[in-house]
Design an enzyme around this catalytic site. Structure first.
Site, mmCIF file in Angstrom:
data_model
loop_
_atom_site.group_PDB
_atom_site.id
_atom_site.type_symbol
_atom_site.label_atom_id
_atom_site.label_comp_id
_atom_site.label_asym_id
_atom_site.label_seq_id
_atom_site.Cartn_x
_atom_site.Cartn_y
_atom_site.Cartn_z
ATOM 1 N N ARG A 156 -29.926 -10.477 -12.878
ATOM 2 C CA ARG A 156 -30.959 -11.038 -13.511
ATOM 3 C C ARG A 156 -31.071 -12.732 -13.370
ATOM 4 O O ARG A 156 -30.247 -13.253 -13.895
ATOM 5 C CB ARG A 156 -31.164 -10.490 -14.965
ATOM 6 C CG ARG A 156 -32.351 -11.175 -15.453
ATOM 7 C CD ARG A 156 -32.563 -11.199 -16.990
ATOM 8 N NE ARG A 156 -32.480 -9.678 -17.465
ATOM 9 C CZ ARG A 156 -31.798 -9.379 -18.695
ATOM 10 N NH1 ARG A 156 -31.608 -10.039 -19.456
ATOM 11 N NH2 ARG A 156 -31.679 -7.995 -18.950
ATOM 12 N N ASP A 173 -25.920 -10.314 -21.331
ATOM 13 C CA ASP A 173 -26.930 -11.515 -21.184
ATOM 14 C C ASP A 173 -26.300 -12.854 -21.357
ATOM 15 O O ASP A 173 -25.155 -12.970 -21.468
ATOM 16 C CB ASP A 173 -27.981 -11.431 -22.455
ATOM 17 C CG ASP A 173 -29.153 -11.702 -22.257
ATOM 18 O OD1 ASP A 173 -29.539 -12.430 -21.288
ATOM 19 O OD2 ASP A 173 -30.247 -11.294 -23.147
#
Length: 329
Positions: free
Chosen positions: A205, A155
């Site tokens: 992402r 992330d």
């Protein structure tokens, strides 16, 4: 005519206040102790325990959606806590493996289960050795995910750790080529990062970004962030990787199809990603229409910072959260 600085402030006047509150112990006590807060948290965070999130994951998988599960926590400055985070992810992945036959038809050939991991939760901030500590810990999680048949994405956090984070992704991909990278469109560097990452088998992402960044490294105006998101999306769709379009914004949800069609991707060459508890009806609509939809599902006791960043992203999010107190539609 307003100056650019005024335009930036007016585009999201509450953001600095809310993000400052995210770092305030007094604000934390006030928010976490307020009776309505639990109702908000219950909708947007899948509980505090592994059992809680497993139940939510089973329900989402059974509805034809996929999941990306995040054990909340970051900025770890204790090696023991970093090790505990690794242990939690390993146990989570083992438990997710027991969900076995709950696989969305729309994700045939693509793992329906993913975990999202923040490098600072793995020890990235532990001094000079932090990057190696975080990398070694991430390797353990990736090995556990491989045994389960799940994906892992590393992330994104604030810009001060972006280089180290992408370095960890590059190192992990030597042994785990399907590790996903997460990039934030509001950072000025991200177009360049997208060009480098849009390679075969590279999962990326693309989100807008949720931290309070200085104007020297990030776009602060909403229109600039939106324009950057669209430029980055075009780069990823035109590349050879697998774009993961993390947005609830109808503008970008609508923009995906023509960009994918132009790139010859069809419906299986990318996926939509949305947050747990937000636009659930739209998630269902897309999944029912045969689109790949992955829901980002956070859980754990460290939910306060996550909740405040969601509120700070835009004033409209704050209104949405307040409306959620009286409606679940």
């Amino acid at each position: 005519m307003s100056s650019p600085a005024v335009g930036r402030v007016l585009s999201n006047p509450l953001r600095p206040v809310i993000l400052a509150a995210a770092k305030s112990n007094a604000a934390r006590r006030l928010v976490t102790g307020a009776p309505p807060t639990r109702r908000i948290v219950d909708r947007f965070v899948a509980g505090t325990t592994r059992a809680d999130v497993l139940g939510v994951a089973a329900r989402l998988l059974g509805s034809g959606r996929a999941v990306s599960i995040d054990h909340l926590g970051e900025n770890t400055l204790d090696i023991g806590q970093a090790r505990a985070t690794v242990a939690e992810y390993r146990e989570l992945l083992a438990d997710l493996g027991t969900l076995g036959d709950i696989t969305p038809d729309t994700f045939t050939g693509t793992p329906a289960v993913e975990v999202s991991v923040k490098p600072t939760a793995l020890g990235l901030s532990l001094g000079p050795d932090g990057p190696k500590v975080a990398l070694d810990h991430a390797r353990e999680i990736c090995a556990a995910a491989e045994d389960t048949g799940a994906w892992v994405s590393i992330d994104a956090e604030d810009h001060t750790v972006t280089d180290d984070t992408l370095g960890i992704v590059r190192d992990l991909r030597a042994d785990f080529p399907d590790v996903g990278a997460v990039v934030q469109a509001y950072l000025r560097r991200t177009e360049g990062d997208c060009r480098e990452l849009a390679a075969p088998r590279s999962r990326v992402r693309l989100c807008k970004g949720a931290y309070d960044e200085p104007v020297s490294v990030a776009y602060r105006d909403r229109a600039e962030v939106d324009a950057s998101y669209l430029r980055c999306l075009r780069i990823l769709m035109a590349g050879d990787g697998y774009p993961m379009v993390a947005s609830h914004d109808p503008t970008f949800v609508t923009a995906v199809d023509p960009l994918a069609a132009y790139a010859g991707r069809g419906r299986t060459g990318f996926e939509h990603q949305m947050l747990f508890g937000i636009r659930d009806g739209e998630q269902h609509r897309l999944a029912t229409a045969g689109r790949r939809v992955r829901v980002y599902v956070p859980y754990g006791s460290q939910w306060y910072g996550y909740l405040m960043r969601r509120l700070a992203e835009r004033p409209s999010n704050l209104r949405f959260f307040l409306r959620s107190l009286v409606s679940r539609d």
